[in-house]
Design an enzyme around this catalytic site. Structure first.
Site, short mmCIF file in Angstrom:
data_model
loop_
_atom_site.label_atom_id
_atom_site.label_comp_id
_atom_site.label_asym_id
_atom_site.label_seq_id
_atom_site.Cartn_x
_atom_site.Cartn_y
_atom_site.Cartn_z
N ASP A 1 -39.63 -27.18 13.93
CA ASP A 1 -40.14 -27.32 15.31
C ASP A 1 -40.18 -28.79 15.73
O ASP A 1 -39.62 -29.19 16.75
CB ASP A 1 -41.51 -26.64 15.46
N ASP B 1 -28.66 -22.70 12.22
CA ASP B 1 -28.05 -22.05 13.38
C ASP B 1 -28.66 -22.64 14.66
O ASP B 1 -27.96 -23.04 15.59
CB ASP B 1 -28.33 -20.54 13.29
N ASP C 1 -27.03 -25.71 17.46
CA ASP C 1 -26.83 -25.50 18.90
C ASP C 1 -27.47 -26.63 19.70
O ASP C 1 -26.92 -27.11 20.69
CB ASP C 1 -27.42 -24.16 19.36
N LYS D 1 -39.65 -25.32 7.15
CA LYS D 1 -40.96 -25.02 7.71
C LYS D 1 -41.86 -24.71 6.51
O LYS D 1 -42.51 -23.65 6.44
CB LYS D 1 -40.85 -23.82 8.68
N TYR E 1 -30.38 -14.29 7.00
CA TYR E 1 -29.10 -13.62 7.21
C TYR E 1 -28.71 -12.74 6.02
O TYR E 1 -27.60 -12.24 5.97
CB TYR E 1 -27.99 -14.65 7.44
C1 IPM Z 1 -23.03 -19.14 14.90
C2 IPM Z 1 -23.31 -17.88 15.66
C3 IPM Z 1 -23.36 -16.70 14.68
C4 IPM Z 1 -24.52 -16.93 13.75
C5 IPM Z 1 -23.40 -15.31 15.33
C6 IPM Z 1 -22.23 -15.10 16.26
C7 IPM Z 1 -23.48 -14.21 14.33
O1 IPM Z 1 -24.48 -18.00 16.39
O2 IPM Z 1 -21.99 -19.22 14.22
O3 IPM Z 1 -23.82 -20.08 14.98
O4 IPM Z 1 -25.64 -16.51 14.05
O5 IPM Z 1 -24.32 -17.53 12.72
MG MG Z 2 -25.28 -19.97 16.36
#
Ligand code: IPM
Ligand code: MG
Length: 372
Positions: free
Chosen positions: A244, A268, A272, A211, A141
């Protein structure tokens, strides 16, 4: 306690709706705060060429914390096509405001707790209680990216990197380069944040996600730093896993994990996955925490498809507000919110569409408020 100064950044799409819901709960819990609205989002990109206008940056500088809803973002070409005509071709380029806030205010800790609340009908697993620490300012990032790779850079790479040889004859526009930058300081502070949290909250284990077997330089540094930092926390078990394999193990045995710490992109991804195990986007809450400012948000986006319908589940945002209270030192009010959320879920009367019900965003907020 002094009155808190909170920047209120609804953004667009359902961001506006979930922040309205969170406000109902914050008012009910009786937080003593001044809320100041800040402009952020797609509208300001189109009108001003900046989705995070300078006035909002100034607002954040004078705030203790912020609540952020969600914003629309679109790929480069589409974004540029939607700019006001007088702004087009003036060199404006869209960068995600949330990523900018994280970097400009050095909000290096992304804290993402994921808990399977009893009674939540869409828990994939009922035995999840994992806290993800995601590095929030560097890694892939960093924003150091090239599509049209400059000749200076390619000839330098050619002269210093053997593996680069197979790319060396490509022309600038024939390849793209995104630089993953991890600093020793960046690795160390997020890993310490994870261990400190484990220590303070009676957590037993920290798993370092990486990784390092392939991405040797940057992830190697992350892992090496992690193992070093771990020595300062003899009471806490340290463990590590490749990203992974981590996703497989997490799905199979989530009860074996406690605190995870990861570089930005893996964090990230893995956060999720964790959120999905406990009900998905309606439950994923997040804190972007620095030394002097912290921004709290649901991890979901602006969901244009649902915008204006007051349909989405606001619990992620309500739980993010709870996290904000923890950060502000309002522990008692924070736990009141979480207790109320738990009671609503156990009772099972108020359920938004994702949980198979028909309650609206504000019905859910009111149900939580009523339990307090
Ligand atoms: C998160 C989101 C963001 C990220 C996006 C919206 C830029 O996916 O906060 O996890 O990638 O960090
Ligand atoms: Mg995200």
């Amino acid at each position: 306690m002094a009155k808190h100064k909170i920047a209120w950044l609804p953004g667009d799409g359902v961001g506006v709706e979930v922040l309205e819901a969170a406000k109902i709960v914050l008012d009910k819990v009786g937080l003593d705060a001044d809320y100041e609205h800040g402009d952020i989002g797609w509208e300001f990109w189109m009108k001003e060429g900046d989705p995070l206008p300078e006035r909002t940056v100034e607002l954040l500088k004078r705030s203790d914390a912020a609540m952020f809803g969600a914003i629309t973002s679109k790929p480069k070409k589409e974004a540029e096509a939607e700019l006001a005509p007088e702004l087009s071709e003036k060199g404006f380029s869209y960068r995600s405001p949330i990523v900018r806030m994280r970097q400009e205010f050095d909000l290096y800790t992304c804290l993402r707790p994921t808990k399977a609340y009893p009674g939540n009908p869409i828990n994939l697993r009922d035995d999840v209680d994992i806290v993800v620490f995601r590095e929030n300012t560097e890694d892939l990032y960093s924003g150091v990216e090239f599509h049209n790779v400059p000749e200076q850079l390619s000839s330098l790479l050619k002269s210093i990197s053997k593996p680069f040889a197979k790319f060396a004859n490509l022309k600038g526009e024939e390849y793209a380069l995104s630089v993953k930058i991890n600093t020793k300081k960046g690795c160390e502070r997020i890993i310490r944040a994870a261990f400190d949290y484990a220590k303070e909250h009676g957590r037993k284990k920290v798993t370092i996600v990486h990784k390092a077997n392939v991405v040797r330089a940057t992830d190697g540094l992350f892992l090496e730093t992690g193992l070093e930092v771990a020595k300062d926390y003899p009471g806490i078990e340290v463990d590590d896993a490749n990203i992974d394999a981590m996703t497989m193990w997490l799905l199979k045995n989530p009860d074996r994990y406690d605190v995870l710490v990861a570089p930005n992109l893996y964090g990230d991804i893995v956060s999720d996955l964790c959120a999905q195990m406990v009900g998905g986007l309606g439950f994923g809450c997040s804190g972007n925490i620095g030394e002097n400012l912290a921004v709290f948000e649901p991890t979901h986006g602006s969901a244009p498809k649902y915008s204006g319908q007051y349909k989405v589940n606001p619990l992620a945002t309500i739980l993010a507000a709870k996290m904000m209270l923890d950060w502000l030192g309002e522990d008692e009010k924070a736990s009141k919110i979480e207790e109320a959320v738990k009671r609503v879920l156990v009772e099972g009367k108020t359920r938004t569409y994702d949980m198979g019900g028909s309650a609206t965003t504000l019905d859910m907020a009111n149900a939580v408020a009523e339990k307090m």
